[in-house]
Design a protein around this motif. Structure first.
Motif, PDB file in Angstrom:
ATOM      1  N   PRO A  70       0.842  -1.204   0.000  1.00  0.00           N
ATOM      2  CA  PRO A  70       0.000   0.000   0.000  1.00  0.00           C
ATOM      3  C   PRO A  70       0.878   1.255   0.000  1.00  0.00           C
ATOM      4  CG  PRO A  70      -0.691  -1.544   1.717  1.00  0.00           C
ATOM      5  CD  PRO A  70       0.627  -2.036   1.199  1.00  0.00           C
ATOM      6  N   LEU A  71       0.392   2.280  -0.659  1.00  0.00           N
ATOM      7  CA  LEU A  71       1.136   3.543  -0.725  1.00  0.00           C
ATOM      8  C   LEU A  71       1.042   4.287   0.597  1.00  0.00           C
ATOM      9  CD1 LEU A  71      -0.232   4.558  -4.220  1.00  0.00           C
ATOM     10  CD2 LEU A  71       2.145   3.942  -3.762  1.00  0.00           C
ATOM     11  N   ASP A  72       2.147   4.929   0.992  1.00  0.00           N
ATOM     12  CA  ASP A  72       2.096   5.828   2.145  1.00  0.00           C
ATOM     13  C   ASP A  72       1.322   7.073   1.730  1.00  0.00           C
ATOM     14  OD1 ASP A  72       3.505   4.338   3.991  1.00  0.00           O
ATOM     15  OD2 ASP A  72       5.445   5.079   3.328  1.00  0.00           O
ATOM     16  N   THR A  73       0.322   7.442   2.491  1.00  0.00           N
ATOM     17  CA  THR A  73      -0.548   8.544   2.061  1.00  0.00           C
ATOM     18  C   THR A  73      -0.231   9.879   2.732  1.00  0.00           C
ATOM     19  OG1 THR A  73      -2.188   7.897   3.721  1.00  0.00           O
ATOM     20  CG2 THR A  73      -2.472   7.000   1.506  1.00  0.00           C
ATOM     21  N   MET A  74       0.652   9.885   3.750  1.00  0.00           N
ATOM     22  CA  MET A  74       0.897  11.152   4.443  1.00  0.00           C
ATOM     23  C   MET A  74       1.407  12.226   3.488  1.00  0.00           C
ATOM     24  SD  MET A  74       3.340  12.163   7.667  1.00  0.00           S
ATOM     25  CE  MET A  74       2.211  11.852   8.993  1.00  0.00           C
ATOM     26  N   PHE A  75       2.425  11.900   2.695  1.00  0.00           N
ATOM     27  CA  PHE A  75       2.968  12.844   1.718  1.00  0.00           C
ATOM     28  C   PHE A  75       2.948  12.213   0.326  1.00  0.00           C
ATOM     29  CE2 PHE A  75       5.785  14.649   5.319  1.00  0.00           C
ATOM     30  CZ  PHE A  75       4.753  15.475   5.744  1.00  0.00           C
ATOM     31  N   SER A  76       1.797  11.787  -0.108  1.00  0.00           N
ATOM     32  CA  SER A  76       1.625  11.253  -1.451  1.00  0.00           C
ATOM     33  C   SER A  76       0.267  11.689  -1.967  1.00  0.00           C
ATOM     34  CB  SER A  76       1.726   9.719  -1.463  1.00  0.00           C
ATOM     35  OG  SER A  76       3.012   9.281  -1.069  1.00  0.00           O
ATOM     36  N   SER A  77       0.203  12.004  -3.264  1.00  0.00           N
ATOM     37  CA  SER A  77      -1.070  12.379  -3.886  1.00  0.00           C
ATOM     38  C   SER A  77      -1.688  11.107  -4.449  1.00  0.00           C
ATOM     39  CB  SER A  77      -0.835  13.407  -4.993  1.00  0.00           C
ATOM     40  OG  SER A  77      -0.247  14.571  -4.467  1.00  0.00           O
ATOM     41  N   VAL A  78      -2.709  10.589  -3.763  1.00  0.00           N
ATOM     42  CA  VAL A  78      -3.267   9.296  -4.152  1.00  0.00           C
ATOM     43  C   VAL A  78      -4.787   9.343  -4.228  1.00  0.00           C
ATOM     44  CG1 VAL A  78      -1.355   7.987  -3.142  1.00  0.00           C
ATOM     45  CG2 VAL A  78      -3.371   8.458  -1.756  1.00  0.00           C
TER      46      VAL A  78
END
Length: 407
Positions: free
Chosen positions: A225-233
């Motif tokens: 899963p992508l880290d969402t804190m500093f990612s545009s998802v």
């Protein structure tokens, strides 16, 4: 592809700073983490251009490459993997604001326009060392996405995690060797914490080398899963930005300026190719009069022509997206090289297609970024917020730097 040393722009001291940053350094920190109690929190921030380059090599979509890179790095012991499209949203928003402010004072300040984009370290090094005091007032003060992420990771993220910035080891993955030099600039060194905002920069090609050393195919890595804190998802898909593969600065500044200054909603930009494909312009007309004239200028030959026009007072532009590499960042010197059966033009087209497949996000509509402007940047005060989002440039005396710029 271009790099500073191709143009005689780099000193031996700067060369040392660059060679000190490598994937071996990352391995050293990760090994150290396994044997010491005072672990470093390792953060890797990946550029979308690098993602697209690695995706092309392994036959993946850009988002698939992002999820598999997240798994690969975390398997090595990395704690967080972020996406610099997120920090680029800050860069685009600040560039938009800066342009409108410069446009309003253009009558009083003859060096307010054209505003020249500042995300390319090869261009910045050339400007500082070759044209110094003359050209630097035109250069945007907005930080690049890499250094915006440096602010976010060593500032906001460190505070959120209850860490001293020195306890974080921040790595960026970039399409460009010159980003290593950018990370080493004294302007991005945190004196109080005795640490750089970006500790180590590795290129797309160096990530490929890491995969090969681990005997791993990225296409075989089970995605994480992508880290969402500093990612545009959105779900499990990474989002990008409209415009060029160099960040879309012209696209977003132009559409914002058209709306803010002239009340015009520009849905689609029409690019006019001038001397070559790396020199294009976009205009906005009202009643038959051009009110905005923007350009993309890629490659040092085109940059040289732009600078000479500026010096003669002949530049007609309000904003120029300047990049050192022909074809821009997707063709950066640190990107994955073609396979023996590929030519560079075919590979570049493949990388560009993958990059543009990402669903674009409008910077003003990114709620997560808007919340950070409120919760983080307003809390630190206006002066500190400006330091976190902007930077400065320094003319280098040609008489003492001993550089010969070759073309």
């Amino acid at each position: 592809m271009a790099a500073l040393w191709d143009f005689g722009c780099i000193t031996s001291a700067e060369s040392v700073l660059i060679t000190q940053q490598s994937h071996e350094e990352i391995y050293r920190v990760l090994r150290s983490n396994k044997v010491v109690s005072e672990q470093k929190v390792v953060v890797v921030s990946v550029s979308p251009q690098s993602r697209a380059s690695l995706a092309a090599r392994y036959g993946l979509s850009s988002s698939e490459a992002g999820r598999r890179l997240t798994a690969f790095f975390k398997g090595l012991g990395v704690h967080h993997v972020f996406d610099t499209s997120f920090s680029r949203t800050f860069s685009l928003l600040e560039s938009q604001k800066e342009f409108v402010e410069r446009f309003h004072r253009k009558e009083q300040d003859k060096q307010a326009l054209p505003m020249l984009a500042s995300a390319c370290p090869g261009w910045i090094c050339y400007a500082e060392k070759t044209h110094g005091e003359f050209i630097l007032p035109y250069v945007s003060s907005t930080r690049s996405p890499q250094q915006m992420m440096g602010s976010l990771v060593k500032g906001f993220f460190a505070g959120q995690q209850g860490l001293n910035p020195q306890q974080i080891y921040h790595v960026t993955v970039m399409p460009c060797y010159d980003k290593k030099l950018e990370a080493s600039r004294p302007d991005f060194y945190l004196e109080e914490a005795d640490t750089r905002e970006v500790d180590c920069v590795i290129t797309s090609g160096e990530v490929l080398k890491m995969l090969e050393e681990e005997k791993v195919l990225l296409s075989d890595v089970e995605p994480a899963p992508l880290d969402t804190m500093f990612s545009s998802v959105c779900g499990d898909e990474l989002l990008g930005h409209a415009g060029s593969g160099s960040g879309g600065y012209l696209h977003h500044v132009f559409t914002h300026a058209a709306r803010q200054l002239f009340g015009e909603e520009v849905k689609e930009l029409t690019y006019k190719t001038l001397k070559n494909k790396d020199f294009q312009e976009v205009t906005l007309e009202r009643d038959g009069v051009v009110v905005l004239r923007f350009a993309t200028t890629y490659g040092f030959r085109n940059i040289q022509n732009l600078v000479q026009k500026l010096k003669r007072g002949k530049s007609p532009y309000h904003f120029v997206e300047v990049m050192a590499c022909p074809s821009g960042c997707l063709n950066g010197g640190g990107q994955v090289k073609p396979l023996p059966e590929q030519n560079n033009k075919e590979l570049l087209q493949q990388v560009e297609d993958l990059y543009k497949e990402e669903r674009p996000l409008v910077p003003e509509e990114d709620q997560h970024v808007a919340e950070l402007y409120q919760s983080w940047l307003q809390s630190v005060g206006e002066e500190r917020a400006r330091e976190l989002l902007h930077t400065q440039y320094h003319a280098v005396d040609k008489a003492t730097n001993g550089l010969l710029v070759k073309w």
